[in-house]
Structures are given as C-alpha cells and as structure tokens.
Design a protein around this motif. Structure first.
Motif, mmCIF file in Angstrom:
data_model
loop_
_atom_site.group_PDB
_atom_site.id
_atom_site.type_symbol
_atom_site.label_atom_id
_atom_site.label_comp_id
_atom_site.label_asym_id
_atom_site.label_seq_id
_atom_site.Cartn_x
_atom_site.Cartn_y
_atom_site.Cartn_z
ATOM 1 N N ALA A 25 0.796 -1.012 -0.008
ATOM 2 C CA ALA A 25 -0.075 -0.169 0.047
ATOM 3 C C ALA A 25 1.089 1.107 0.062
ATOM 4 O O ALA A 25 0.318 2.446 -0.160
ATOM 5 C CB ALA A 25 -0.756 -0.038 1.082
ATOM 6 N N GLU A 26 2.180 1.083 0.171
ATOM 7 C CA GLU A 26 3.061 2.117 0.280
ATOM 8 C C GLU A 26 4.470 1.563 0.241
ATOM 9 O O GLU A 26 4.510 0.402 0.047
ATOM 10 C CB GLU A 26 3.009 3.025 1.846
ATOM 11 C CG GLU A 26 3.324 1.945 2.796
ATOM 12 C CD GLU A 26 3.067 2.731 4.247
ATOM 13 O OE1 GLU A 26 3.657 3.763 4.253
ATOM 14 O OE2 GLU A 26 2.498 2.204 4.964
ATOM 15 N N ALA A 27 5.372 2.387 0.113
ATOM 16 C CA ALA A 27 6.978 1.836 -0.191
ATOM 17 C C ALA A 27 7.257 1.005 1.024
ATOM 18 O O ALA A 27 7.172 1.566 2.169
ATOM 19 C CB ALA A 27 7.821 3.133 -0.598
ATOM 20 N N ILE A 28 7.758 -0.208 0.698
ATOM 21 C CA ILE A 28 8.073 -0.936 1.985
ATOM 22 C C ILE A 28 9.795 -1.330 1.786
ATOM 23 O O ILE A 28 10.020 -1.928 0.433
ATOM 24 C CB ILE A 28 7.202 -2.299 2.017
ATOM 25 C CG1 ILE A 28 5.921 -1.672 2.373
ATOM 26 C CG2 ILE A 28 7.989 -3.287 3.406
ATOM 27 C CD1 ILE A 28 4.969 -2.867 2.360
ATOM 28 N N THR A 29 10.579 -1.493 2.841
ATOM 29 C CA THR A 29 11.920 -1.872 2.616
ATOM 30 C C THR A 29 12.037 -3.357 3.275
ATOM 31 O O THR A 29 11.105 -3.654 4.241
ATOM 32 C CB THR A 29 12.766 -1.060 3.436
ATOM 33 O OG1 THR A 29 12.799 0.327 2.925
ATOM 34 C CG2 THR A 29 14.220 -1.526 3.422
ATOM 35 N N ALA A 30 12.598 -4.171 2.461
ATOM 36 C CA ALA A 30 12.882 -5.569 3.127
ATOM 37 C C ALA A 30 13.229 -5.395 4.838
ATOM 38 O O ALA A 30 14.035 -4.890 4.945
ATOM 39 C CB ALA A 30 13.920 -6.391 2.427
ATOM 40 N N GLY A 31 12.894 -6.377 5.538
ATOM 41 C CA GLY A 31 12.817 -6.362 7.045
ATOM 42 C C GLY A 31 12.192 -5.510 7.707
ATOM 43 O O GLY A 31 12.031 -5.472 8.994
ATOM 44 N N GLN A 32 11.094 -4.426 7.272
ATOM 45 C CA GLN A 32 10.299 -3.688 7.790
ATOM 46 C C GLN A 32 9.291 -4.382 8.452
ATOM 47 O O GLN A 32 8.760 -5.502 7.614
ATOM 48 C CB GLN A 32 9.798 -2.433 7.165
ATOM 49 C CG GLN A 32 10.926 -1.645 6.960
ATOM 50 C CD GLN A 32 10.406 -0.352 6.219
ATOM 51 O OE1 GLN A 32 9.607 -0.346 5.304
ATOM 52 N NE2 GLN A 32 10.604 0.993 6.907
ATOM 53 N N ALA A 33 8.732 -4.269 9.617
ATOM 54 C CA ALA A 33 7.454 -4.814 10.066
ATOM 55 C C ALA A 33 6.004 -4.070 9.216
ATOM 56 O O ALA A 33 6.134 -3.025 8.857
ATOM 57 C CB ALA A 33 7.297 -4.485 11.536
ATOM 58 N N VAL A 34 5.269 -4.995 8.944
ATOM 59 C CA VAL A 34 4.029 -4.399 8.248
ATOM 60 C C VAL A 34 2.744 -4.729 8.899
ATOM 61 O O VAL A 34 2.596 -5.772 9.793
ATOM 62 C CB VAL A 34 3.903 -5.229 6.705
ATOM 63 C CG1 VAL A 34 5.115 -4.701 5.835
ATOM 64 C CG2 VAL A 34 3.917 -6.754 6.676
ATOM 65 N N TYR A 35 1.708 -4.134 8.462
ATOM 66 C CA TYR A 35 0.271 -4.243 9.181
ATOM 67 C C TYR A 35 -0.402 -4.517 8.054
ATOM 68 O O TYR A 35 -0.188 -4.250 6.746
ATOM 69 C CB TYR A 35 -0.040 -3.326 9.898
ATOM 70 C CG TYR A 35 -0.616 -1.988 9.125
ATOM 71 C CD1 TYR A 35 -1.624 -1.466 8.964
ATOM 72 C CD2 TYR A 35 0.781 -1.162 8.542
ATOM 73 C CE1 TYR A 35 -2.156 -0.343 8.240
ATOM 74 C CE2 TYR A 35 0.264 -0.021 7.962
ATOM 75 C CZ TYR A 35 -1.361 0.508 7.714
ATOM 76 O OH TYR A 35 -1.531 1.560 6.841
ATOM 77 N N ALA A 36 -1.692 -5.163 8.260
ATOM 78 C CA ALA A 36 -2.722 -5.472 6.989
ATOM 79 C C ALA A 36 -3.543 -4.172 7.008
ATOM 80 O O ALA A 36 -4.250 -3.726 8.021
ATOM 81 C CB ALA A 36 -3.556 -6.537 7.392
ATOM 82 N N VAL A 37 -3.684 -3.631 5.539
ATOM 83 C CA VAL A 37 -4.522 -2.736 5.371
ATOM 84 C C VAL A 37 -5.866 -3.144 5.193
ATOM 85 O O VAL A 37 -5.960 -4.301 4.654
ATOM 86 C CB VAL A 37 -3.915 -1.667 4.286
ATOM 87 C CG1 VAL A 37 -4.850 -0.557 3.987
ATOM 88 C CG2 VAL A 37 -2.615 -1.297 4.586
ATOM 89 N N THR A 38 -7.099 -2.432 5.489
ATOM 90 C CA THR A 38 -8.546 -2.975 5.163
ATOM 91 C C THR A 38 -8.726 -3.270 3.722
ATOM 92 O O THR A 38 -9.497 -4.014 3.393
ATOM 93 C CB THR A 38 -9.513 -1.902 5.668
ATOM 94 O OG1 THR A 38 -9.446 -0.670 4.912
ATOM 95 C CG2 THR A 38 -9.299 -1.694 7.172
ATOM 96 N N GLY A 40 -6.767 -4.941 2.008
ATOM 97 C CA GLY A 40 -6.107 -6.397 1.632
ATOM 98 C C GLY A 40 -4.846 -6.178 1.137
ATOM 99 O O GLY A 40 -4.101 -7.073 1.067
ATOM 100 N N THR A 41 -4.187 -4.911 1.239
ATOM 101 C CA THR A 41 -2.999 -4.716 1.084
ATOM 102 C C THR A 41 -2.111 -4.736 2.271
ATOM 103 O O THR A 41 -2.595 -4.783 3.346
ATOM 104 C CB THR A 41 -2.595 -3.514 0.284
ATOM 105 O OG1 THR A 41 -3.079 -2.215 1.110
ATOM 106 C CG2 THR A 41 -3.390 -3.433 -1.148
ATOM 107 N N VAL A 42 -0.674 -4.378 2.108
ATOM 108 C CA VAL A 42 0.144 -4.186 3.536
ATOM 109 C C VAL A 42 0.960 -2.792 3.521
ATOM 110 O O VAL A 42 1.236 -2.408 2.463
ATOM 111 C CB VAL A 42 0.971 -5.355 3.723
ATOM 112 C CG1 VAL A 42 0.183 -6.877 3.983
ATOM 113 C CG2 VAL A 42 1.953 -5.608 2.668
ATOM 114 N N GLY A 43 1.042 -2.287 4.532
ATOM 115 C CA GLY A 43 1.703 -0.899 4.591
ATOM 116 C C GLY A 43 2.755 -1.244 5.967
ATOM 117 O O GLY A 43 2.691 -2.134 6.561
ATOM 118 N N VAL A 44 3.595 -0.228 6.317
ATOM 119 C CA VAL A 44 4.721 -0.280 7.214
ATOM 120 C C VAL A 44 4.096 -0.099 8.606
ATOM 121 O O VAL A 44 3.196 1.058 8.657
ATOM 122 C CB VAL A 44 5.668 0.807 6.775
ATOM 123 C CG1 VAL A 44 6.792 0.793 7.796
ATOM 124 C CG2 VAL A 44 6.411 0.504 5.378
ATOM 125 N N ALA A 45 4.002 -0.700 9.426
ATOM 126 C CA ALA A 45 3.696 -0.900 10.794
ATOM 127 C C ALA A 45 4.238 0.316 11.486
ATOM 128 O O ALA A 45 5.574 0.416 11.193
ATOM 129 C CB ALA A 45 3.666 -2.158 11.506
#
Length: 134
Positions: A25-38, A40-45
């Motif tokens: 859902a946004e730019a993510i770097t390997a190793g970052q914790a992510v959360y579930a966006v409503t 169905g995508t994932v974003g940075v926690a």
C-alpha cells in the motif's frame, strides 16, 4: 530499549517459515514490520501511529506502492542483528517499520531472539492473527 538493526539485502526466511504474497500500500523496505490494510494490502507498521499499531509480518523484499511484497508470518527470518540473549522478546517500535527490545507506544509483541546451532542470533516471528490492537 534497543533498536534491532538489519541488513535489508540479507533478509531471508528459512525454508519452514510461513510466507504469503501481498500488494504494498506504500513503499516498503525488506525487513520492515508490516500491518494489514483494510483493502487487503500491507503497509509499514508503527507502534505510535493510529491504525498502523499491529503486526502482520516482516517484509522479505522491497516494494513500491502497488508492487508485490512477500511477507513472513511465522518462523525464522535471517538478516537481523538482534540485541539481547536467546528468549528476549521483541516488539514493534515507534520507529516506522522498526523492531525493539522495549515496547513502543502500544505494546505489540512480534517475536523473540533465538540462537542457532552455530551461535548466530536471529529472530523467530509469530503473527498474532486474532489479536485486536486498539
């Protein structure tokens, strides 16, 4: 509290780690914790950002918005340099996508330090599928 460092290029799940693909859902770097966006995508926690105070897993690759990202949900992920001894609990940090030995604004446990047979410290992650963070 000690922030957990990582080498993004070395982030890798061990063979028995449970992983699934998602769309970023946004730019993510390997190793970052992510959360579930409503959606169905994932974003940075982030333990101090409303709506992002949850742990859905660890991103195994970098991804821009709209790109595929593989997420580790349960198991060992290498590439981190965890502080503490075997058994040290790790938490979502107030630093975007980060992990720490101390709790952030909201207490979100993500895993614990383990020591492999060769003495290398790494992290066992476990997504709390039914946890309700608020």
């Amino acid at each position: 509290m000690t922030a957990i460092s990582l080498t993004a290029a070395k982030i890798a799940a061990q063979l028995d780690t449970i992983t699934r693909p998602y769309i970023a859902a946004e730019a993510i770097t390997a190793g970052q914790a992510v959360y579930a966006v409503t959606t169905g995508t994932v974003g940075v926690a982030d333990a101090n950002a409303s709506g992002k105070q949850q742990f859905f897993g660890i991103a195994l690759n970098a991804a821009s918005t709209g790109e595929a990202v593989q997420v580790a949900h349960k198991g060992v992920v290498d590439g981190f340099a965890p502080a503490g001894n075997a058994g040290t609990l790790l938490y979502l940090s107030d630093t975007v996508g980060g992990l720490d030995t101390g709790v952030g604004t909201m207490t979100v446990a993500v895993g614990k330090v383990i020591v492999l047979s060769d003495g290398t410290k790494t992290i066992y992650f476990d997504t709390q599928w039914i946890a309700a963070w608020a």
